[in-house]
Design a protein around this motif. Structure first.
Motif, PDB file in Angstrom:
ATOM      1  N   LEU A   3      -2.452  -9.993  -4.781  1.00 28.05           N
ATOM      2  CA  LEU A   3      -2.741  -8.993  -3.683  1.00 28.05           C
ATOM      3  C   LEU A   3      -1.823  -7.641  -3.702  1.00 28.05           C
ATOM      4  O   LEU A   3      -2.238  -6.663  -3.269  1.00 28.05           O
ATOM      5  CB  LEU A   3      -3.395  -9.532  -2.528  1.00 28.05           C
ATOM      6  N   TRP A  47      -7.913  -5.004  -7.198  1.00 27.33           N
ATOM      7  CA  TRP A  47      -7.453  -5.084  -5.757  1.00 27.33           C
ATOM      8  C   TRP A  47      -8.682  -5.314  -4.546  1.00 27.33           C
ATOM      9  O   TRP A  47      -8.585  -6.158  -3.740  1.00 27.33           O
ATOM     10  CB  TRP A  47      -6.560  -3.919  -5.325  1.00 27.33           C
ATOM     11  N   ALA A  60       5.987 -13.049  -0.100  1.00 29.23           N
ATOM     12  CA  ALA A  60       5.457 -11.984   1.105  1.00 29.23           C
ATOM     13  C   ALA A  60       5.369 -12.927   2.267  1.00 29.23           C
ATOM     14  O   ALA A  60       5.909 -12.003   3.526  1.00 29.23           O
ATOM     15  CB  ALA A  60       4.349 -11.308   0.699  1.00 29.23           C
ATOM     16  N   THR A  90       8.689 -12.652   7.490  1.00 26.63           N
ATOM     17  CA  THR A  90       8.834 -13.051   8.864  1.00 26.63           C
ATOM     18  C   THR A  90      10.093 -13.636   9.313  1.00 26.63           C
ATOM     19  O   THR A  90      10.615 -13.485  10.342  1.00 26.63           O
ATOM     20  CB  THR A  90       7.442 -14.144   8.828  1.00 26.63           C
ATOM     21  N   MET A 135      11.589  -5.464  15.119  1.00 20.44           N
ATOM     22  CA  MET A 135      10.962  -4.846  13.700  1.00 20.44           C
ATOM     23  C   MET A 135      11.060  -3.112  13.591  1.00 20.44           C
ATOM     24  O   MET A 135      10.910  -2.832  12.663  1.00 20.44           O
ATOM     25  CB  MET A 135       9.664  -5.288  13.586  1.00 20.44           C
ATOM     26  N   THR A 180       8.384   1.675   1.159  1.00 27.22           N
ATOM     27  CA  THR A 180       7.437   1.347   0.165  1.00 27.22           C
ATOM     28  C   THR A 180       7.080   2.634  -0.726  1.00 27.22           C
ATOM     29  O   THR A 180       7.622   3.729  -0.180  1.00 27.22           O
ATOM     30  CB  THR A 180       6.110   0.790   0.821  1.00 27.22           C
ATOM     31  N   PRO A 215       5.442  -1.211  10.981  1.00 31.66           N
ATOM     32  CA  PRO A 215       6.095  -2.431  10.191  1.00 31.66           C
ATOM     33  C   PRO A 215       5.332  -2.949   9.260  1.00 31.66           C
ATOM     34  O   PRO A 215       5.699  -3.528   8.262  1.00 31.66           O
ATOM     35  CB  PRO A 215       6.532  -3.392  11.292  1.00 31.66           C
ATOM     36  N   PHE A 216       4.047  -3.094   9.468  1.00 35.69           N
ATOM     37  CA  PHE A 216       2.914  -3.536   8.675  1.00 35.69           C
ATOM     38  C   PHE A 216       2.278  -2.689   7.829  1.00 35.69           C
ATOM     39  O   PHE A 216       1.349  -3.067   7.190  1.00 35.69           O
ATOM     40  CB  PHE A 216       2.013  -4.502   9.530  1.00 35.69           C
ATOM     41  N   SER A 222      -2.571  -2.044   4.207  1.00 31.29           N
ATOM     42  CA  SER A 222      -1.753  -2.719   5.359  1.00 31.29           C
ATOM     43  C   SER A 222      -1.653  -4.172   5.200  1.00 31.29           C
ATOM     44  O   SER A 222      -2.649  -4.822   4.251  1.00 31.29           O
ATOM     45  CB  SER A 222      -2.358  -2.234   6.607  1.00 31.29           C
ATOM     46  N   GLY A 270      -1.418 -10.165   6.202  1.00 34.73           N
ATOM     47  CA  GLY A 270      -0.772 -11.503   6.965  1.00 34.73           C
ATOM     48  C   GLY A 270      -0.501 -11.211   8.283  1.00 34.73           C
ATOM     49  O   GLY A 270       0.485 -11.957   9.009  1.00 34.73           O
TER      50      GLY A 270
HETATM   51  C1  HEM Z   1       6.813  -9.946   9.940  1.00 38.18           C
HETATM   52  C2  HEM Z   1       6.320 -10.116   8.679  1.00 38.18           C
HETATM   53  C3  HEM Z   1       5.632  -9.208   7.946  1.00 38.18           C
HETATM   54  C4  HEM Z   1       5.735  -7.728   7.575  1.00 38.18           C
HETATM   55  C5  HEM Z   1       6.881  -7.093   8.165  1.00 38.18           C
HETATM   56  C6  HEM Z   1       4.998  -7.425   6.586  1.00 38.18           C
HETATM   57  C7  HEM Z   1       4.932  -6.314   6.052  1.00 38.18           C
HETATM   58  C8  HEM Z   1       4.049  -5.710   5.103  1.00 38.18           C
HETATM   59  C9  HEM Z   1       3.829  -4.425   4.655  1.00 38.18           C
HETATM   60  C10 HEM Z   1       4.591  -3.056   5.330  1.00 38.18           C
HETATM   61  C11 HEM Z   1       2.872  -4.364   3.949  1.00 38.18           C
HETATM   62  C12 HEM Z   1       2.187  -2.979   2.981  1.00 38.18           C
HETATM   63  C13 HEM Z   1       3.158  -2.461   1.804  1.00 38.18           C
HETATM   64  C14 HEM Z   1       2.680  -1.231   1.234  1.00 38.18           C
HETATM   65  O1  HEM Z   1       1.897  -0.270   2.130  1.00 38.18           O
HETATM   66  O2  HEM Z   1       3.326  -0.950   0.246  1.00 38.18           O
HETATM   67  C15 HEM Z   1       2.363  -5.609   3.583  1.00 38.18           C
HETATM   68  C16 HEM Z   1       1.426  -6.022   2.697  1.00 38.18           C
HETATM   69  C17 HEM Z   1       1.066  -7.310   2.219  1.00 38.18           C
HETATM   70  N1  HEM Z   1       1.496  -8.487   3.369  1.00 38.18           N
HETATM   71 FE1  HEM Z   1       2.679  -8.518   4.702  1.00 38.18          FE
HETATM   72  N2  HEM Z   1       4.246  -8.521   6.080  1.00 38.18           N
HETATM   73  C18 HEM Z   1       4.432  -9.729   6.925  1.00 38.18           C
HETATM   74  C19 HEM Z   1       3.903 -10.804   6.777  1.00 38.18           C
HETATM   75  C20 HEM Z   1       3.161 -11.401   5.620  1.00 38.18           C
HETATM   76  C21 HEM Z   1       2.510 -12.595   5.735  1.00 38.18           C
HETATM   77  C22 HEM Z   1       2.891 -13.830   6.808  1.00 38.18           C
HETATM   78  C23 HEM Z   1       1.688 -12.663   4.775  1.00 38.18           C
HETATM   79  C24 HEM Z   1       1.244 -13.717   4.041  1.00 38.18           C
HETATM   80  C25 HEM Z   1       0.752 -14.833   4.345  1.00 38.18           C
HETATM   81  C26 HEM Z   1       1.780 -11.266   3.965  1.00 38.18           C
HETATM   82  C27 HEM Z   1       1.173 -11.003   2.860  1.00 38.18           C
HETATM   83  C28 HEM Z   1       0.839  -9.516   2.555  1.00 38.18           C
HETATM   84  C29 HEM Z   1       0.198  -9.037   1.253  1.00 38.18           C
HETATM   85  C30 HEM Z   1      -0.738 -10.241   0.488  1.00 38.18           C
HETATM   86  C31 HEM Z   1       0.322  -7.628   1.063  1.00 38.18           C
HETATM   87  C32 HEM Z   1      -0.394  -6.860   0.353  1.00 38.18           C
HETATM   88  C33 HEM Z   1      -1.758  -6.439   1.069  1.00 38.18           C
HETATM   89  C34 HEM Z   1      -2.589  -5.306   0.127  1.00 38.18           C
HETATM   90  O3  HEM Z   1      -2.084  -4.753  -0.482  1.00 38.18           O
HETATM   91  O4  HEM Z   1      -3.981  -5.536   0.180  1.00 38.18           O
HETATM   92  N3  HEM Z   1       2.651 -10.445   5.047  1.00 38.18           N
HETATM   93  N4  HEM Z   1       3.044  -6.456   4.400  1.00 38.18           N
END
Ligand code: HEM
Length: 442
Positions: free
Chosen positions: A99, A107, A273, A278, A315, A324, A383-384, A390, A393
């Motif tokens: 993903l 996607w 990820a 985390t 964060m 990114t 941050p997310f 976005s 998770g």
């Molecule tokens: C504090 C913890 C976390 C932070 C700061 C974080 C941050 C991010 C960010 C900024 C993105 C977007 C990246 C972009 O736009 O290029 C992202 C995407 C993603 N994250 Fe997280 N993440 C965290 C925890 C998690 C967890 C726990 C999971 C899964 C169990 C996860 C799975 C994913 C996935 C699969 C994507 C891609 C989503 C997509 O493109 O549809 N992340 N994360």
């Protein structure tokens, strides 16, 4: 007048080395270079990689966009900005097409299929296992004996155990040290390859290509072993976990299941990820609280709003996913500057989260920035990420982190021993050294 015709010419930026451009500065100190670029040139900064007079692919220009309005534009305008960038190509080479790295229709299908696994209600079902794993930290050797621990190592242990139990219904304790060793190796290799101006195919047996191929094989071996163990348990004993849901998941529109390769790539993405980010958020927040006894006492009182605020502020200063990138697919403008089609556009939450217009006294740790109401643009804090890509998770991570902070701070007073927190920006932001702390029982 159209946006294009009002746009000033190209964005300003530092001159860099005549032959190598900004590549050496980024290799030496990426975060320092980005902060200096922001200070000297403002909201949009152009960085040249490769010789000053060169043209692509020998020389490329990367635009960094720091203003919240530009961040908003880049993250939410999918038709203008795509994921077909060098950074994501390198990630795809390393971890396949899950993903995080997939694009377009693939996607969309994956996201539709996986989204139901991450709703707040589903995620709340993991509270019990998170609480049990947070309590288990107390019996780790360094914690039990009251000696110095490495907060980062401890938080990786917690998040790997949580994500693996949520994913597989089983702890993967035997794989934890292997993953802890592999993640920085992969991060280092990915970053080095992404910063290369010319990237030969991985089939060319250069020393780096060989290391990448070997690390990739090792991580897939770990994931395959876990999936095989899961499959061998059989459907009857299989509890309610993400892997069984991945196997059972169907695209809501077409009814199609995920292929075996897709399942493997998704598992890998969630495993990687889902733990490193985390773990970083928790390490940084505990470190900041461990240097600020007054703030720590307030948070330790257990008010869920304040626990959340401390995490958000942790964060803000140290966003685990600190940067990114996207590709401008058509000519466009950002903060008034012309951005031609084909330009790599990068965002860095590390820089935007320190934008003095939205964050007064930006380097100060102050959880109260996130208590009560505040009037800030949506993308002064991301941050997310945001928009369609976005973080899937987010709810999971916020719950997991809040449970750990509540549990640990209720039992211990954290004393962080080091005045400085050196960082290594890889795929995620990581502490460059052990984050030494003593957990004093309350
Ligand atoms: C504090 C913890 C976390 C932070 C700061 C974080 C941050 C991010 C960010 C900024 C993105 C977007 C990246 C972009 O736009 O290029 C992202 C995407 C993603 N994250 Fe997280 N993440 C965290 C925890 C998690 C967890 C726990 C999971 C899964 C169990 C996860 C799975 C994913 C996935 C699969 C994507 C891609 C989503 C997509 O493109 O549809 N992340 N994360």
């Amino acid at each position: 007048m159209t946006a294009q015709s009002t746009a000033r010419a190209s964005a300003p930026g530092p001159a860099g080395h005549p032959f190598l451009g900004m590549a050496p500065a980024f290799k030496r100190d990426m975060l320092g270079t980005l902060m200096a670029g922001f200070r000297d040139h403002g909201d949009v900064v152009a960085y040249q990689f490769g010789p000053r007079w060169g043209r692509p692919p020998l020389s490329v220009e990367v635009i960094m966009a720091h203003h919240p309005d530009a961040v908003h534009e880049v993250l939410t305008t999918g038709r203008t900005f795509s994921r077909r960038t060098t950074g994501f190509q390198v990630l795809t080479e390393l971890i396949g097409t899950g993903l995080l790295t997939s694009d377009g229709d693939v996607w969309l299908r994956q996201r539709r299929t996986l989204q139901p696994l991450f709703t707040p209600r589903r995620v709340a079902g993991y509270t019990e296992l998170m609480t049990a794993e947070a309590a288990r930290i107390a019996s780790e050797p360094g914690v039990e004996s009251g000696s110095t621990v490495d907060l980062h190592q401890l938080m990786q242990l917690y998040t790997l155990r949580v994500v693996s139990r949520a994913l597989f219904g089983d702890d993967v304790d035997e794989a934890v040290p292997e993953l802890q060793r592999l993640v920085p190796v992969l991060g280092d290799l990915a970053l080095a390859r992404a910063l290369q101006v010319v990237r030969p195919s991985l089939r060319w047996p250069t020393p780096r290509a060989r290391r990448i191929v070997r690390a990739r094989a090792e991580q897939y071996a770990i994931v395959d072993r876990i999936i095989a163990k899961h499959a061998s348990r059989g459907a009857g004993e299989d509890g309610d976990n993400m892997l069984s849901r991945l196997v059972a998941a169907r695209d809501p529109e077409t009814g199609q299941p995920l292929s075996a390769a897709e399942i493997r790539d998704q598992v890998l993405v969630f495993l990687l990820a889902g733990h490193e980010t985390t773990a970083g958020a928790l390490t940084f927040t505990l470190y900041l609280l461990g240097r600020d006894p007054a703030a720590q006492e307030r948070v330790a009182a257990g008010d869920p709003g304040l626990i959340r605020a401390a995490l958000m502020e942790g964060m803000r200063l140290y966003p685990p996913a600190y940067s990114t990138e996207r590709l401008a697919d058509v000519d466009t403008t950002l903060s008034g500057y012309h951005v031609p089609a084909g330009t790599r556009v990068m965002l860095s939450s590390y820089v935007t989260h320190r934008h003095p217009e939205f964050w007064p006294d930006p380097d100060r740790f102050d959880p109260d920035r996130f208590t009560g109401g505040h009037d800030r643009p949506r993308y002064a804090y991301f941050p997310f990420g945001g928009g369609p890509r976005s973080c899937i998770g987010e709810h999971f991570a916020l719950l997991e982190a809040a449970v750990l902070l509540r549990t640990v701070l209720a039992r211990y007073r954290i004393e962080a021993l080091d005045e400085r927190l050196p960082l290594t920006p890889m795929i995620t932001l990581r502490p460059a050294e052990p984050v030494r702390a003593v957990l004093h029982p309350r």
